[in-house]
Design a protein around this motif. Sequence first.
Motif, PDB file in Angstrom:
ATOM      1  N   TRP A 139      12.571 -17.872 -20.462  1.00 21.92           N
ATOM      2  CA  TRP A 139      13.299 -18.015 -21.724  1.00 21.92           C
ATOM      3  C   TRP A 139      13.065 -16.837 -22.665  1.00 21.92           C
ATOM      4  CZ3 TRP A 139      11.284 -19.405 -26.769  1.00 21.92           C
ATOM      5  CH2 TRP A 139      12.278 -19.678 -27.709  1.00 21.92           C
ATOM      6  N   SER A 140      11.832 -16.322 -22.694  1.00 19.75           N
ATOM      7  CA  SER A 140      11.519 -15.301 -23.686  1.00 19.75           C
ATOM      8  C   SER A 140      10.571 -14.216 -23.201  1.00 19.75           C
ATOM      9  CB  SER A 140      10.910 -15.974 -24.932  1.00 19.75           C
ATOM     10  OG  SER A 140      10.350 -15.033 -25.807  1.00 19.75           O
ATOM     11  N   LEU A 141       9.463 -14.598 -22.584  1.00 22.80           N
ATOM     12  CA  LEU A 141       8.361 -13.669 -22.356  1.00 22.80           C
ATOM     13  C   LEU A 141       8.686 -12.563 -21.367  1.00 22.80           C
ATOM     14  CD1 LEU A 141       5.391 -16.201 -22.312  1.00 22.80           C
ATOM     15  CD2 LEU A 141       6.015 -14.612 -24.133  1.00 22.80           C
ATOM     16  N   GLN A 142       9.721 -12.753 -20.535  1.00 21.46           N
ATOM     17  CA  GLN A 142      10.064 -11.692 -19.596  1.00 21.46           C
ATOM     18  C   GLN A 142      10.592 -10.443 -20.313  1.00 21.46           C
ATOM     19  OE1 GLN A 142      13.363 -12.450 -16.943  1.00 21.46           O
ATOM     20  NE2 GLN A 142      14.321 -13.888 -18.377  1.00 21.46           N
ATOM     21  N   ALA A 143      10.979 -10.599 -21.580  1.00 26.48           N
ATOM     22  CA  ALA A 143      11.449  -9.452 -22.359  1.00 26.48           C
ATOM     23  C   ALA A 143      10.302  -8.610 -22.900  1.00 26.48           C
ATOM     24  CB  ALA A 143      12.324  -9.929 -23.521  1.00 26.48           C
ATOM     25  N   ALA A 144       9.069  -9.122 -22.856  1.00 27.17           N
ATOM     26  CA  ALA A 144       7.925  -8.349 -23.338  1.00 27.17           C
ATOM     27  C   ALA A 144       7.695  -7.156 -22.424  1.00 27.17           C
ATOM     28  CB  ALA A 144       6.684  -9.229 -23.391  1.00 27.17           C
ATOM     29  N   PRO A 145       7.389  -5.981 -22.977  1.00 25.14           N
ATOM     30  CA  PRO A 145       7.295  -4.775 -22.146  1.00 25.14           C
ATOM     31  C   PRO A 145       6.196  -4.810 -21.108  1.00 25.14           C
ATOM     32  CG  PRO A 145       6.551  -4.363 -24.395  1.00 25.14           C
ATOM     33  CD  PRO A 145       7.184  -5.705 -24.400  1.00 25.14           C
ATOM     34  N   ARG A 146       5.038  -5.394 -21.426  1.00 22.05           N
ATOM     35  CA  ARG A 146       3.926  -5.349 -20.475  1.00 22.05           C
ATOM     36  C   ARG A 146       3.246  -6.692 -20.256  1.00 22.05           C
ATOM     37  NH1 ARG A 146       0.384   0.147 -21.684  1.00 22.05           N
ATOM     38  NH2 ARG A 146       2.061   1.658 -21.283  1.00 22.05           N
ATOM     39  N   PHE A 147       3.009  -7.406 -21.339  1.00 25.80           N
ATOM     40  CA  PHE A 147       2.087  -8.528 -21.264  1.00 25.80           C
ATOM     41  C   PHE A 147       2.760  -9.895 -21.293  1.00 25.80           C
ATOM     42  CE2 PHE A 147      -0.268  -4.993 -23.264  1.00 25.80           C
ATOM     43  CZ  PHE A 147      -1.244  -4.831 -22.278  1.00 25.80           C
ATOM     44  N   GLY A 148       4.069  -9.953 -21.113  1.00 21.88           N
ATOM     45  CA  GLY A 148       4.746 -11.237 -21.118  1.00 21.88           C
ATOM     46  C   GLY A 148       4.269 -12.150 -20.009  1.00 21.88           C
ATOM     47  N   TRP A 149       4.155 -11.592 -18.814  1.00 18.62           N
ATOM     48  CA  TRP A 149       3.694 -12.402 -17.683  1.00 18.62           C
ATOM     49  C   TRP A 149       2.238 -12.812 -17.863  1.00 18.62           C
ATOM     50  CZ3 TRP A 149       5.143 -15.709 -14.453  1.00 18.62           C
ATOM     51  CH2 TRP A 149       4.440 -15.982 -13.280  1.00 18.62           C
ATOM     52  N   ILE A 150       1.426 -11.940 -18.484  1.00 19.69           N
ATOM     53  CA  ILE A 150       0.026 -12.269 -18.731  1.00 19.69           C
ATOM     54  C   ILE A 150      -0.080 -13.461 -19.670  1.00 19.69           C
ATOM     55  CG2 ILE A 150      -2.176 -11.411 -19.627  1.00 19.69           C
ATOM     56  CD1 ILE A 150      -1.240 -10.091 -17.029  1.00 19.69           C
ATOM     57  N   ALA A 151       0.756 -13.493 -20.697  1.00 19.11           N
ATOM     58  CA  ALA A 151       0.747 -14.624 -21.629  1.00 19.11           C
ATOM     59  C   ALA A 151       1.152 -15.917 -20.923  1.00 19.11           C
ATOM     60  CB  ALA A 151       1.682 -14.351 -22.805  1.00 19.11           C
ATOM     61  N   ALA A 152       2.165 -15.836 -20.053  1.00 19.33           N
ATOM     62  CA  ALA A 152       2.575 -17.019 -19.290  1.00 19.33           C
ATOM     63  C   ALA A 152       1.449 -17.477 -18.368  1.00 19.33           C
ATOM     64  CB  ALA A 152       3.842 -16.710 -18.489  1.00 19.33           C
ATOM     65  N   LEU A 153       0.793 -16.511 -17.720  1.00 18.82           N
ATOM     66  CA  LEU A 153      -0.338 -16.853 -16.859  1.00 18.82           C
ATOM     67  C   LEU A 153      -1.468 -17.504 -17.650  1.00 18.82           C
ATOM     68  CD1 LEU A 153      -0.718 -13.777 -14.452  1.00 18.82           C
ATOM     69  CD2 LEU A 153      -0.018 -16.100 -13.852  1.00 18.82           C
ATOM     70  N   ALA A 154      -1.691 -17.026 -18.874  1.00 21.53           N
ATOM     71  CA  ALA A 154      -2.764 -17.581 -19.700  1.00 21.53           C
ATOM     72  C   ALA A 154      -2.554 -19.073 -19.936  1.00 21.53           C
ATOM     73  CB  ALA A 154      -2.838 -16.835 -21.031  1.00 21.53           C
ATOM     74  N   LEU A 155      -1.299 -19.460 -20.197  1.00 21.25           N
ATOM     75  CA  LEU A 155      -1.015 -20.879 -20.417  1.00 21.25           C
ATOM     76  C   LEU A 155      -1.304 -21.695 -19.160  1.00 21.25           C
ATOM     77  CD1 LEU A 155       0.137 -22.942 -22.471  1.00 21.25           C
ATOM     78  CD2 LEU A 155       2.380 -22.548 -21.434  1.00 21.25           C
ATOM     79  N   ALA A 156      -0.849 -21.205 -18.002  1.00 20.18           N
ATOM     80  CA  ALA A 156      -1.068 -21.925 -16.746  1.00 20.18           C
ATOM     81  C   ALA A 156      -2.548 -21.978 -16.384  1.00 20.18           C
ATOM     82  CB  ALA A 156      -0.265 -21.266 -15.626  1.00 20.18           C
ATOM     83  N   VAL A 157      -3.246 -20.853 -16.546  1.00 20.27           N
ATOM     84  CA  VAL A 157      -4.663 -20.793 -16.178  1.00 20.27           C
ATOM     85  C   VAL A 157      -5.503 -21.678 -17.095  1.00 20.27           C
ATOM     86  CG1 VAL A 157      -6.674 -19.280 -16.111  1.00 20.27           C
ATOM     87  CG2 VAL A 157      -4.527 -18.532 -15.088  1.00 20.27           C
ATOM     88  N   CYS A 158      -5.224 -21.637 -18.395  1.00 19.65           N
ATOM     89  CA  CYS A 158      -5.996 -22.464 -19.324  1.00 19.65           C
ATOM     90  C   CYS A 158      -5.758 -23.949 -19.082  1.00 19.65           C
ATOM     91  CB  CYS A 158      -5.656 -22.087 -20.764  1.00 19.65           C
ATOM     92  SG  CYS A 158      -6.326 -20.481 -21.267  1.00 19.65           S
ATOM     93  N   CYS A 159      -4.549 -24.306 -18.691  1.00 26.60           N
ATOM     94  CA  CYS A 159      -4.284 -25.700 -18.334  1.00 26.60           C
ATOM     95  C   CYS A 159      -5.114 -26.098 -17.109  1.00 26.60           C
ATOM     96  CB  CYS A 159      -2.793 -25.890 -18.063  1.00 26.60           C
ATOM     97  SG  CYS A 159      -2.336 -27.588 -17.623  1.00 26.60           S
TER      98      CYS A 159
END
Length: 238
Positions: free
Chosen positions: A79-99
């Motif tokens: 929806w949104s984070l894929q537009a981030a230049p570098r760290f969008g996927w890292i932020a998505a991973l952070a949510l999954a990993v912290c869960c």
Amino acid sequence: MALCFGLTGVRYAVSASFGGPVNHWEIALGCIVLAGVLDGLDGRIARLLRAQSRFGAELDSLADNIAFGVAPALILFLWSLQAAPRFGWIAALALAVCCALRLARFNARIDADDQPHKSAGFNTGVPAPAGAGLAFTPVYLWLITGNDVFREWVVVMPWVLFIAALMISNVATYSWSSIRLRSSYRIFALAGVGLLAAALITNPWLTLLGICALYLGLLPFSIMSYMKVKQRRASRGG
């Protein structure tokens, strides 16, 4: 079923991100909400049927990790984070990993005798279903207002990282067991549940946004309540 709804939400998010109907984003979020409803029912149904088991507890955690960790992370990335230049996927991973870390911590303590938060009627950190619901707050705002500013990765990324941190924090949060209603108030509580269900049907995103705001607003009170419980225990111990 919760696991299936979580993955179905990802399916609709993929469809929407590749030019599918815009309402597929709404269906994706609806699938996660339904998974949350099922997560709230499965334990009670198991106890009602006297079917509790360690297998069920492990399966519940695996389903929660998919429905409230992996699925929301992928939906938010598409929806949104894929537009981030570098760290969008890292932020998505952070949510999954912290869960996953939160659920692993819960499982590791499931048989522990010393659980101060649980014995006082509190959760440790934000539960996985609540974390998923909170992480979608920018999406609710986007669906309500139609303003694309809520879809910008500079808005979504810090919020997702904040919710991920809350999930693995040691913050004491209210649990269902901490809610004790007097018998005279139960009829009003039932009426409130009915009105909440009606609001979710008629205006789901505004209602969910209100629930998220209420949950976040209660965090300072849950922390203060637990501190009072700790003080009472310490005074009794002294």
